[in-house]
Design a protein around this motif. Sequence first.
Motif, PDB file in Angstrom:
ATOM      1  N   PHE A 292     -31.793 -63.119 -43.335  1.00  0.00           N
ATOM      2  CA  PHE A 292     -32.733 -63.357 -42.246  1.00  0.00           C
ATOM      3  C   PHE A 292     -33.167 -64.822 -42.193  1.00  0.00           C
ATOM      4  O   PHE A 292     -33.245 -65.429 -41.113  1.00  0.00           O
ATOM      5  CB  PHE A 292     -33.955 -62.452 -42.406  1.00  0.00           C
ATOM      6  N   TYR A 293     -33.442 -65.394 -43.341  1.00  0.00           N
ATOM      7  CA  TYR A 293     -33.872 -66.795 -43.414  1.00  0.00           C
ATOM      8  C   TYR A 293     -32.816 -67.724 -42.817  1.00  0.00           C
ATOM      9  O   TYR A 293     -33.132 -68.628 -42.027  1.00  0.00           O
ATOM     10  CB  TYR A 293     -34.151 -67.160 -44.867  1.00  0.00           C
ATOM     11  N   ASN A 294     -31.563 -67.522 -43.187  1.00  0.00           N
ATOM     12  CA  ASN A 294     -30.486 -68.368 -42.673  1.00  0.00           C
ATOM     13  C   ASN A 294     -30.293 -68.164 -41.167  1.00  0.00           C
ATOM     14  O   ASN A 294     -29.983 -69.115 -40.433  1.00  0.00           O
ATOM     15  CB  ASN A 294     -29.185 -68.081 -43.414  1.00  0.00           C
ATOM     16  N   PHE A 295     -30.489 -66.943 -40.703  1.00  0.00           N
ATOM     17  CA  PHE A 295     -30.418 -66.660 -39.268  1.00  0.00           C
ATOM     18  C   PHE A 295     -31.494 -67.446 -38.510  1.00  0.00           C
ATOM     19  O   PHE A 295     -31.219 -68.072 -37.478  1.00  0.00           O
ATOM     20  CB  PHE A 295     -30.593 -65.153 -39.038  1.00  0.00           C
ATOM     21  N   VAL A 296     -32.711 -67.423 -39.021  1.00  0.00           N
ATOM     22  CA  VAL A 296     -33.820 -68.133 -38.373  1.00  0.00           C
ATOM     23  C   VAL A 296     -33.577 -69.644 -38.394  1.00  0.00           C
ATOM     24  O   VAL A 296     -33.819 -70.339 -37.405  1.00  0.00           O
ATOM     25  CB  VAL A 296     -35.160 -67.785 -39.054  1.00  0.00           C
ATOM     26  N   LYS A 297     -33.102 -70.166 -39.519  1.00  0.00           N
ATOM     27  CA  LYS A 297     -32.823 -71.597 -39.615  1.00  0.00           C
ATOM     28  C   LYS A 297     -31.788 -72.028 -38.590  1.00  0.00           C
ATOM     29  O   LYS A 297     -31.963 -73.046 -37.909  1.00  0.00           O
ATOM     30  CB  LYS A 297     -32.323 -71.943 -41.030  1.00  0.00           C
ATOM     31  N   THR A 298     -30.726 -71.261 -38.468  1.00  0.00           N
ATOM     32  CA  THR A 298     -29.668 -71.597 -37.510  1.00  0.00           C
ATOM     33  C   THR A 298     -30.208 -71.581 -36.086  1.00  0.00           C
ATOM     34  O   THR A 298     -29.948 -72.494 -35.291  1.00  0.00           O
ATOM     35  CB  THR A 298     -28.501 -70.606 -37.637  1.00  0.00           C
ATOM     36  N   ARG A 299     -30.964 -70.550 -35.778  1.00  0.00           N
ATOM     37  CA  ARG A 299     -31.514 -70.436 -34.423  1.00  0.00           C
ATOM     38  C   ARG A 299     -32.483 -71.580 -34.128  1.00  0.00           C
ATOM     39  O   ARG A 299     -32.478 -72.143 -33.036  1.00  0.00           O
ATOM     40  CB  ARG A 299     -32.225 -69.092 -34.268  1.00  0.00           C
ATOM     41  N   PHE A 300     -33.322 -71.927 -35.105  1.00  0.00           N
ATOM     42  CA  PHE A 300     -34.284 -73.002 -34.886  1.00  0.00           C
ATOM     43  C   PHE A 300     -33.581 -74.345 -34.683  1.00  0.00           C
ATOM     44  O   PHE A 300     -33.992 -75.155 -33.843  1.00  0.00           O
ATOM     45  CB  PHE A 300     -35.239 -73.084 -36.084  1.00  0.00           C
ATOM     46  N   ARG A 301     -32.531 -74.589 -35.434  1.00  0.00           N
ATOM     47  CA  ARG A 301     -31.781 -75.840 -35.271  1.00  0.00           C
ATOM     48  C   ARG A 301     -31.128 -75.930 -33.897  1.00  0.00           C
ATOM     49  O   ARG A 301     -31.065 -77.000 -33.297  1.00  0.00           O
ATOM     50  CB  ARG A 301     -30.732 -75.955 -36.379  1.00  0.00           C
ATOM     51  N   ILE A 302     -30.672 -74.793 -33.401  1.00  0.00           N
ATOM     52  CA  ILE A 302     -30.100 -74.767 -32.049  1.00  0.00           C
ATOM     53  C   ILE A 302     -31.172 -75.107 -31.016  1.00  0.00           C
ATOM     54  O   ILE A 302     -30.935 -75.863 -30.068  1.00  0.00           O
ATOM     55  CB  ILE A 302     -29.472 -73.392 -31.759  1.00  0.00           C
ATOM     56  N   ILE A 303     -32.369 -74.531 -31.188  1.00  0.00           N
ATOM     57  CA  ILE A 303     -33.472 -74.815 -30.268  1.00  0.00           C
ATOM     58  C   ILE A 303     -33.805 -76.303 -30.281  1.00  0.00           C
ATOM     59  O   ILE A 303     -33.997 -76.935 -29.232  1.00  0.00           O
ATOM     60  CB  ILE A 303     -34.709 -73.977 -30.633  1.00  0.00           C
ATOM     61  N   LYS A 304     -33.869 -76.893 -31.469  1.00  0.00           N
ATOM     62  CA  LYS A 304     -34.161 -78.328 -31.574  1.00  0.00           C
ATOM     63  C   LYS A 304     -33.090 -79.155 -30.857  1.00  0.00           C
ATOM     64  O   LYS A 304     -33.424 -80.116 -30.147  1.00  0.00           O
ATOM     65  CB  LYS A 304     -34.235 -78.746 -33.043  1.00  0.00           C
ATOM     66  N   LYS A 305     -31.857 -78.779 -31.045  1.00  0.00           N
ATOM     67  CA  LYS A 305     -30.773 -79.524 -30.408  1.00  0.00           C
ATOM     68  C   LYS A 305     -30.858 -79.391 -28.889  1.00  0.00           C
ATOM     69  O   LYS A 305     -30.647 -80.373 -28.160  1.00  0.00           O
ATOM     70  CB  LYS A 305     -29.424 -79.006 -30.913  1.00  0.00           C
ATOM     71  N   GLN A 306     -31.139 -78.196 -28.392  1.00  0.00           N
ATOM     72  CA  GLN A 306     -31.270 -77.993 -26.958  1.00  0.00           C
ATOM     73  C   GLN A 306     -32.410 -78.827 -26.367  1.00  0.00           C
ATOM     74  O   GLN A 306     -32.345 -79.277 -25.225  1.00  0.00           O
ATOM     75  CB  GLN A 306     -31.505 -76.514 -26.657  1.00  0.00           C
ATOM     76  N   MET A 307     -33.443 -79.050 -27.167  1.00  0.00           N
ATOM     77  CA  MET A 307     -34.603 -79.815 -26.705  1.00  0.00           C
ATOM     78  C   MET A 307     -34.497 -81.290 -27.065  1.00  0.00           C
ATOM     79  O   MET A 307     -35.442 -82.055 -26.882  1.00  0.00           O
ATOM     80  CB  MET A 307     -35.885 -79.211 -27.296  1.00  0.00           C
ATOM     81  N   GLU A 308     -33.326 -81.663 -27.582  1.00  0.00           N
ATOM     82  CA  GLU A 308     -33.040 -83.057 -27.940  1.00  0.00           C
ATOM     83  C   GLU A 308     -34.049 -83.596 -28.951  1.00  0.00           C
ATOM     84  O   GLU A 308     -34.569 -84.706 -28.821  1.00  0.00           O
ATOM     85  CB  GLU A 308     -32.992 -83.939 -26.680  1.00  0.00           C
ATOM     86  N   ILE A 309     -34.342 -82.772 -29.956  1.00  0.00           N
ATOM     87  CA  ILE A 309     -35.180 -83.175 -31.077  1.00  0.00           C
ATOM     88  C   ILE A 309     -34.266 -83.318 -32.291  1.00  0.00           C
ATOM     89  O   ILE A 309     -33.682 -82.338 -32.751  1.00  0.00           O
ATOM     90  CB  ILE A 309     -36.287 -82.144 -31.360  1.00  0.00           C
ATOM     91  N   PHE A 310     -34.133 -84.519 -32.790  1.00  0.00           N
ATOM     92  CA  PHE A 310     -33.190 -84.773 -33.873  1.00  0.00           C
ATOM     93  C   PHE A 310     -33.921 -85.337 -35.085  1.00  0.00           C
ATOM     94  O   PHE A 310     -34.918 -86.058 -34.960  1.00  0.00           O
ATOM     95  CB  PHE A 310     -32.107 -85.767 -33.432  1.00  0.00           C
ATOM     96  N   ASP A 311     -33.408 -84.991 -36.273  1.00  0.00           N
ATOM     97  CA  ASP A 311     -33.892 -85.620 -37.486  1.00  0.00           C
ATOM     98  C   ASP A 311     -33.414 -87.062 -37.513  1.00  0.00           C
ATOM     99  O   ASP A 311     -32.494 -87.451 -36.789  1.00  0.00           O
ATOM    100  CB  ASP A 311     -33.385 -84.865 -38.722  1.00  0.00           C
ATOM    101  N   ASP A 312     -34.018 -87.865 -38.377  1.00  0.00           N
ATOM    102  CA  ASP A 312     -33.690 -89.293 -38.403  1.00  0.00           C
ATOM    103  C   ASP A 312     -32.220 -89.519 -38.666  1.00  0.00           C
ATOM    104  O   ASP A 312     -31.586 -90.375 -38.037  1.00  0.00           O
ATOM    105  CB  ASP A 312     -34.528 -90.001 -39.477  1.00  0.00           C
ATOM    106  N   ASP A 313     -31.624 -88.763 -39.590  1.00  0.00           N
ATOM    107  CA  ASP A 313     -30.224 -88.957 -39.915  1.00  0.00           C
ATOM    108  C   ASP A 313     -29.312 -88.457 -38.795  1.00  0.00           C
ATOM    109  O   ASP A 313     -28.199 -88.943 -38.615  1.00  0.00           O
ATOM    110  CB  ASP A 313     -29.857 -88.280 -41.234  1.00  0.00           C
ATOM    111  N   GLU A 314     -29.776 -87.470 -38.020  1.00  0.00           N
ATOM    112  CA  GLU A 314     -28.986 -86.935 -36.920  1.00  0.00           C
ATOM    113  C   GLU A 314     -29.001 -87.855 -35.710  1.00  0.00           C
ATOM    114  O   GLU A 314     -28.087 -87.850 -34.893  1.00  0.00           O
ATOM    115  CB  GLU A 314     -29.503 -85.555 -36.505  1.00  0.00           C
ATOM    116  N   ALA A 315     -30.054 -88.648 -35.553  1.00  0.00           N
ATOM    117  CA  ALA A 315     -30.190 -89.510 -34.392  1.00  0.00           C
ATOM    118  C   ALA A 315     -29.310 -90.752 -34.487  1.00  0.00           C
ATOM    119  O   ALA A 315     -29.093 -91.455 -33.508  1.00  0.00           O
ATOM    120  CB  ALA A 315     -31.644 -89.928 -34.218  1.00  0.00           C
ATOM    121  N   LEU A 316     -28.799 -91.054 -35.694  1.00  0.00           N
ATOM    122  CA  LEU A 316     -27.979 -92.253 -35.899  1.00  0.00           C
ATOM    123  C   LEU A 316     -26.603 -92.112 -35.284  1.00  0.00           C
ATOM    124  O   LEU A 316     -26.068 -91.030 -35.212  1.00  0.00           O
ATOM    125  CB  LEU A 316     -27.868 -92.560 -37.397  1.00  0.00           C
TER     126      LEU A 316
END
Length: 378
Positions: A354-378
Motif C-alpha cells: 500500500f505504501y509503495n502504491f501511494v508513493k507512486t500515485r503521489f509522484r504522478i500527481i506532482k509530475k502532473q502539477m509540474e512540481i519537481f524536486d531539486d534534482d528532478e528540475a535539473l
Amino acid sequence: MDKQNFLLRNFSVAMGVVHKLLYRVTNAKLYLCIGIVLCTMTMGFTTYFLRHGLDSNYNRVIKSEGFQGKRSFDIENELFAEAELMSKSSLSTATVVGKVFAPPTVRTKNYMDKIIYNRVGKCGSRSMLSLITRLSSRNNFLFYASPVSNRTRVPLPESIKEVQVINNLPSPSIYSRHIHYLDLFKYGISGVVYINMIRDPIERFSSQYHFLRYGDGIKAQGRRYEPWEGGDKDMDINDCILKNHQLCTAGRLFYVVPYFCGQDFLCHRPSKESLYRAKVHVMENYLVVGYLEDFTGMLQVLEKLLPQFFTGSLKLWKDISADTMINTSTLKKQKINETAYAVLRERMEIEYDFYNFVKTRFRIIKKQMEIFDDDEAL
C-alpha cells in the motif's frame, strides 16, 4: 406547413397503405423482398427530407443572425460562445439558435469547501495539525479537531453521529480525527474532500512503539491507555520483533491500510481484499494522499489543489518546522537491527504494498502539477 414536412407526411401515409396491401400477398418470399426494398426507400427518403429540412432552418438562422459570409468554423465558435454566455445565467438549459446545449457543471459555493483529514497516527499528523491551526486564522476557515483520539473503529450509531458532526460544520472547514475511512456517500453526504498522509511502515511502527512508552518533546511520558504488563514497557523493540511478542505480530502491524479500507469487518485483518479496497478508496475518494518523507512536496500539492485552505503553508512550515519537529520527535527511539528489520519487513508485506502504491500515485500527481524536486528540475 413547409414543403418538406408536407412531402414527408404524405410519403409516410403512402408507405403505410402499400404495406397493408402487401400484407395480403400470400407468397412469403415475394413479400419479404418487396418489404426490404420499401424499407430501404423509406429510410433514404426520410433522411433526405430531414436533412434538407434542418439545412433550411439552419440557413434561415444564418441569414437572420448576420452570419452570412463567415466560415462554418467561425459560426460554430460564435454559437458556442453565445451558449456559454447564456449558461452563466440562471437557465438550467440554454437553447441557442435552434441548438440545445446541456448546462455545464456548476461549481457552487461549497465546491471543495469541506475537507476531511482522517489522520494516521505517527505520520506527521501533529505537525500537520500545528500547521492547519495557524492557517485557519490566516486563511479564514474553521478547523475542527475531534477530541476523540483513541477510537478509530466505530459502530454504526457512532458513525452516524460523526457524520452528523461533519455535515453540520460550516463551509469552509477542515475536520480531523484518528478514524478509519467513513463512506459519507452511504449516509447521503456529498461534496466532501478527503486528504491524508502516510509514512514508511517500519519507521511508523518504530515511532509509535517508542511513543507509547516514552512520549515526545511535548509530553515526556507514554501515551498507552491501559497499564503495561510485566516488562513490556521497557522491552527492546528488537527483542519484541524476534521473540514474536504479541505487540509486534502481524495483527498489530496492520495499521495504515485500515485507515483507507474503512469500517467494514474485512478491513480489520490483513488480506488482499482489504488492501484492494484501500487502494480503490484512495483512487476514488481521496483528492491526494502524500507521505511524510516528502512533507514539503505534500504542502506544495495542497497549495495548488486547495489554495483556499493551504495558501502560504510552505512558507509557514519553513518558519515553524524547527520548533515543531523538536516538540513532536519521539523520545528514546532504538534502532532496529538488520535481522529484526528483515523479519518485520516480511510481516508488513501488505502495508508496504500500500505504501509503495501511494508513493507512486503521489509522484504522478506532482509530475502532473509540474512540481519537481531539486534534482528532478535539473
